[in-house]
Design an enzyme around this catalytic site. Structure first.
Site, PDB file in Angstrom:
ATOM      1  CE  LYS A 196      -2.185  90.487   2.063  1.00 50.40           C
ATOM      2  NZ  LYS A 196      -1.843  90.670   0.619  1.00 50.40           N
ATOM      3  N   GLY A 249       7.920  91.779   4.947  1.00 51.59           N
ATOM      4  CA  GLY A 249       7.613  92.929   4.106  1.00 51.59           C
ATOM      5  C   GLY A 249       8.322  94.158   4.622  1.00 51.59           C
ATOM      6  CB  SER A 250       7.652  97.730   4.046  1.00 54.37           C
ATOM      7  OG  SER A 250       6.303  97.822   4.464  1.00 54.37           O
ATOM      8  CB  THR A 251      10.706  98.637   8.428  1.00 52.44           C
ATOM      9  OG1 THR A 251      11.753  97.705   8.163  1.00 52.44           O
ATOM     10  CG2 THR A 251      10.814  99.101   9.868  1.00 52.44           C
ATOM     11  CD  GLU A 252       5.017 102.712   5.062  1.00 51.37           C
ATOM     12  OE1 GLU A 252       5.807 102.376   4.147  1.00 51.37           O
ATOM     13  OE2 GLU A 252       3.989 103.380   4.877  1.00 51.37           O
ATOM     14  N   GLY A 254       5.370  96.456   9.027  1.00 54.85           N
ATOM     15  CA  GLY A 254       5.682  95.688  10.240  1.00 54.85           C
ATOM     16  C   GLY A 254       5.189  96.414  11.489  1.00 54.85           C
ATOM     17  CD  GLU A 271      12.900  88.541   6.334  1.00 53.84           C
ATOM     18  OE1 GLU A 271      13.503  89.647   6.304  1.00 53.84           O
ATOM     19  OE2 GLU A 271      12.608  87.886   5.328  1.00 53.84           O
ATOM     20  CB  CYS A 305      14.839  91.467   3.021  1.00 52.38           C
ATOM     21  SG  CYS A 305      14.907  89.693   3.045  1.00 52.38           S
ATOM     22  CD  GLU A 402      14.405  97.085   2.155  1.00 56.52           C
ATOM     23  OE1 GLU A 402      13.249  97.286   2.564  1.00 56.52           O
ATOM     24  OE2 GLU A 402      15.016  96.012   2.314  1.00 56.52           O
TER      25      GLU A 402
HETATM   26  P1  NAI Z   1       4.441  95.913   2.033  1.00 58.42           P
HETATM   27  O1  NAI Z   1       5.117  95.751   3.345  1.00 58.42           O
HETATM   28  O2  NAI Z   1       3.369  96.936   1.900  1.00 58.42           O
HETATM   29  O3  NAI Z   1       3.817  94.499   1.554  1.00 58.42           O
HETATM   30  C1  NAI Z   1       4.166  93.243   2.034  1.00 58.42           C
HETATM   31  C2  NAI Z   1       2.916  92.455   2.391  1.00 58.42           C
HETATM   32  O4  NAI Z   1       2.224  93.158   3.421  1.00 58.42           O
HETATM   33  C3  NAI Z   1       1.915  92.297   1.244  1.00 58.42           C
HETATM   34  O5  NAI Z   1       1.305  91.023   1.333  1.00 58.42           O
HETATM   35  C4  NAI Z   1       0.903  93.381   1.534  1.00 58.42           C
HETATM   36  O6  NAI Z   1      -0.375  93.101   1.004  1.00 58.42           O
HETATM   37  C5  NAI Z   1       0.872  93.357   3.048  1.00 58.42           C
HETATM   38  N1  NAI Z   1       0.384  94.600   3.672  1.00 58.42           N
HETATM   39  C6  NAI Z   1       0.484  95.872   3.208  1.00 58.42           C
HETATM   40  N2  NAI Z   1      -0.102  96.723   4.049  1.00 58.42           N
HETATM   41  C7  NAI Z   1      -0.591  95.997   5.071  1.00 58.42           C
HETATM   42  C8  NAI Z   1      -1.310  96.315   6.260  1.00 58.42           C
HETATM   43  N3  NAI Z   1      -1.648  97.581   6.566  1.00 58.42           N
HETATM   44  N4  NAI Z   1      -1.632  95.307   7.105  1.00 58.42           N
HETATM   45  C9  NAI Z   1      -1.285  94.037   6.827  1.00 58.42           C
HETATM   46  N5  NAI Z   1      -0.637  93.673   5.715  1.00 58.42           N
HETATM   47  C10 NAI Z   1      -0.287  94.642   4.847  1.00 58.42           C
HETATM   48  O7  NAI Z   1       5.576  96.192   0.953  1.00 58.42           O
HETATM   49  P2  NAI Z   1       5.417  96.889  -0.482  1.00 58.42           P
HETATM   50  O8  NAI Z   1       4.560  98.097  -0.352  1.00 58.42           O
HETATM   51  O9  NAI Z   1       5.031  95.858  -1.440  1.00 58.42           O
HETATM   52  O10 NAI Z   1       6.918  97.319  -0.761  1.00 58.42           O
HETATM   53  C11 NAI Z   1       7.418  98.525  -0.177  1.00 58.42           C
HETATM   54  C12 NAI Z   1       8.830  98.351   0.306  1.00 58.42           C
HETATM   55  O11 NAI Z   1       8.845  97.384   1.328  1.00 58.42           O
HETATM   56  C13 NAI Z   1       9.820  97.829  -0.715  1.00 58.42           C
HETATM   57  O12 NAI Z   1      10.335  98.868  -1.508  1.00 58.42           O
HETATM   58  C14 NAI Z   1      10.864  97.237   0.163  1.00 58.42           C
HETATM   59  O13 NAI Z   1      11.721  98.250   0.636  1.00 58.42           O
HETATM   60  C15 NAI Z   1      10.077  96.698   1.331  1.00 58.42           C
HETATM   61  N6  NAI Z   1       9.832  95.239   1.197  1.00 58.42           N
HETATM   62  C16 NAI Z   1      10.621  94.396   1.911  1.00 58.42           C
HETATM   63  C17 NAI Z   1      10.481  93.032   1.750  1.00 58.42           C
HETATM   64  C18 NAI Z   1      11.337  92.079   2.498  1.00 58.42           C
HETATM   65  O14 NAI Z   1      11.575  90.978   2.026  1.00 58.42           O
HETATM   66  N7  NAI Z   1      11.788  92.390   3.692  1.00 58.42           N
HETATM   67  C19 NAI Z   1       9.533  92.456   0.813  1.00 58.42           C
HETATM   68  C20 NAI Z   1       8.696  93.430   0.150  1.00 58.42           C
HETATM   69  C21 NAI Z   1       8.883  94.774   0.343  1.00 58.42           C
END
Ligand code: NAI
Ligand code: MG
Length: 498
Positions: A196, A249-252, A254, A271, A305, A402
């Site tokens: 996804k 993605g985000s820790t939240e 995660g 990650e 990240c 972050e």
């Molecule tokens: P996010 O963590 O919401 O999105 C990342 C992925 O998770 C996307 O594919 C999204 O569709 C999916 N996702 C979102 N909610 C989900 C859920 N409830 N269940 C399963 N999958 C879900 O990150 P977002 O909102 O795009 O960015 C927010 C913050 O997260 C950024 O400002 C940054 O601090 C952090 N982030 C960190 C990343 C990293 O490489 N470690 C990459 C992207 C964001």
């Protein structure tokens, strides 16, 4: 004028953008069951560049069913490892053959400069598939002598078997490369996958989908479902027939994935975010350290990240390093990723623009001072000025949280004894940088930093062979290297009475 027409696109990208986009499920390109789609925007202009299917629980279910069938009964399950290896290698070749197209799409969709997309994202993706093509033929168990039984009584060995159906949820900061980091090792291990992509940047994954088919990947081995996190992502992480979720993605989110996985206790690797310290000691070679500090935060617009967002500088060189970083920030030309003059594009979305600008305002309100930058750039597209904060202290949000934008907080330090504690004063532990010419200080400090990667006299250097992942709330597990194969295999112990 939209960015799509403002820049001359390669014919293949023009064609790709003009065609309807679909989900890849069981080897077929299909619409979402609901028929719904959502727009994909160019972050440099906010113009719509495509509509993609809004996959949700029903599409995830169909994709998991296809992945299960491919895992249990499809040709992938019984294929010789050398044949799997050949297909994975062919994927790398096809990525290279379509490098220009993939870089262009990535630049249009994510906003990053096309040159960076080509030299880093596309090259890095091809290299990841090549490295793991080699592993497909080298996954092996052990023969283990029994410790407490009569040595002649039992024969024991282990098998490393694919973990099964894997859900992979990836972010928007390196859309193609994150797909490659996830898909390549899972394919090498013999798993089948539901991928996804992030809703902000689904295009390069869909383009890759047709390359996977062209490479000869059997139907159902990789299924691609575009959609939102709260619907498609949540359905994948909760699905009872998924054996493992790999998430970046985000820790939240995660933490949400950990909760969602509890239903069938699927395996989880994460990650997540970071607030990485980049540390410049007084004896550093500043010709290296200053560009290293600037690139460590400004590369990919800080949407990384491992971004070196806390810049620790020893007091006696603080002013010199900071003025060097500010000078480099001044030279950064902001613009659309497809403009060859651009050094830094927009951040990915309005949500990220609002988030980053919120941190800029909060930094000033809490007493930090931007030496350069500090606000949005222009009023069209999601551009943010590269920003260097001084007068920051460890209680501020800009130092603790972050930001994921081109924003660094510079923090002076005097004494090496307290440095590791200050650098480790974070809930994260993904990466760290050390700039010094003193080999003893470099190794001593590297051992004290609680981070998954420590770079010495370099920053952001990743390699398919090096394990990557986080301590503390930066994640679970390690991607890349041989360690990632542990995420995609189960160990089976076989005990034979002789
Ligand atoms: P996010 O963590 O919401 O999105 C990342 C992925 O998770 C996307 O594919 C999204 O569709 C999916 N996702 C979102 N909610 C989900 C859920 N409830 N269940 C399963 N999958 C879900 O990150 P977002 O909102 O795009 O960015 C927010 C913050 O997260 C950024 O400002 C940054 O601090 C952090 N982030 C960190 C990343 C990293 O490489 N470690 C990459 C992207 C964001
Ligand atoms: Mg989110």
């Amino acid at each position: 004028m939209s960015a799509v027409s403002a820049y001359r696109l390669t014919p293949r990208v023009t064609k790709f953008l003009s065609e309807p986009h679909k989900l890849l499920v069981g080897g077929k390109w299909v619409n979402a069951v609901s028929g719904e789609t959502f727009p994909v925007l160019d972050p440099a202009t906010t113009d719509e560049i495509a509509q993609v299917p809004a996959g949700d629980a029903a599409d995830i279910d169909a994709a998991v069913t296809a992945a299960r069938a491919a895992f249990e009964t499809g040709p992938w399950a019984t294929m010789k490892p050398t044949d799997r290896s050949r297909i994975i290698w062919a994927i790398a070749d096809l990525i290279e053959a379509h490098a220009d197209e993939l870089a262009e799409l990535e630049s249009l969709d994510n906003g990053k400069p096309k040159k960076a997309a080509r030299d880093v994202d596309v090259v890095g993706s091809a290299e990841m598939f090549r490295y793991f093509a080699g592993w497909a033929t080298k996954i092996e168990g052990n023969q283990i002598p029994f410790a407490s039984a009569d040595p002649g009584a039992f024969f024991g060995y282990t098998r490393r078997e694919p973990i099964g159906v894997v859900g992979q949820i990836i972010p928007w900061n390196y859309p193609l490369m994150m797909a490659a980091w996830k898909l390549a090792p899972a394919l090498a291990a013999g798993c089948t996958i539901v991928l996804k992509p992030a809703e902000q940047t689904p295009l390069s994954a869909l383009y890759l989908g047709s390359l996977l088919q062209e490479a000869g990947l059997p139907d159902g081995v990789v299924n691609i479902v575009t959609g939102f996190g709260e619907t498609a992502g949540a359905a994948l992480s909760a699905h009872p027939d998924v054996d493992k979720i790999a998430f970046t993605g985000s820790t939240e989110v995660g933490k949400l994935i950990v909760n969602a996985s509890a239903g069938n206790l699927k395996k989880v690797s994460l990650e997540l975010g970071g607030k990485s310290p980049n540390i410049v000691l007084a004896d550093a070679d500043l010709d290296l350290a200053i560009p290293g500090a600037a690139d460590g935060i400004f590369y990919n617009h800080g949407q990384d990240c491992t971004a070196g967002s806390r810049l620790f500088i020893q007091k006696k060189i603080f002013d010199k390093v900071i003025s060097g970083v500010v000078d480099r920030a001044k030279e950064i030309r902001l613009g659309p990723g497809l403009d060859p003059e651009t050094d830094m594009g927009p951040v990915v979305s309005e949500e990220q623009l609002t988030r980053v600008v919120g941190y800029l305002q909060n930094g000033v309100e809490s007493g930090a001072r931007p030496l350069i930058g500090g606000k949005r750039h222009g009023d069209r597209g999601y551009f943010v000025e590269p920003t260097v904060f001084v007068d920051a202290n460890p209680s501020m949000k800009i130092v603790r949280e972050e930001i994921f934008g081109p924003v660094v907080a510079a923090i002076p330090f005097d004494n090496l004894d307290d440095l590791a504690n200050a650098a480790n004063d974070t809930t994260y532990g993904l990466a760290a940088g050390i700039w010094t010419t003193d080999i003893s200080k470099a190794h001593t400090l590297a051992a004290k930093l609680r981070a998954g990667t420590v770079w010495v006299n370099c920053y952001g250097v990743n390699d398919p062979a090096m394990p990557f992942g986080g301590f503390k709330q930066s994640g679970w597990g390690r991607e890349m290297g041989h360690e990632v194969l542990e995420l995609y295999t189960e160990t089976k112990a076989v005990v034979v009475a002789l």
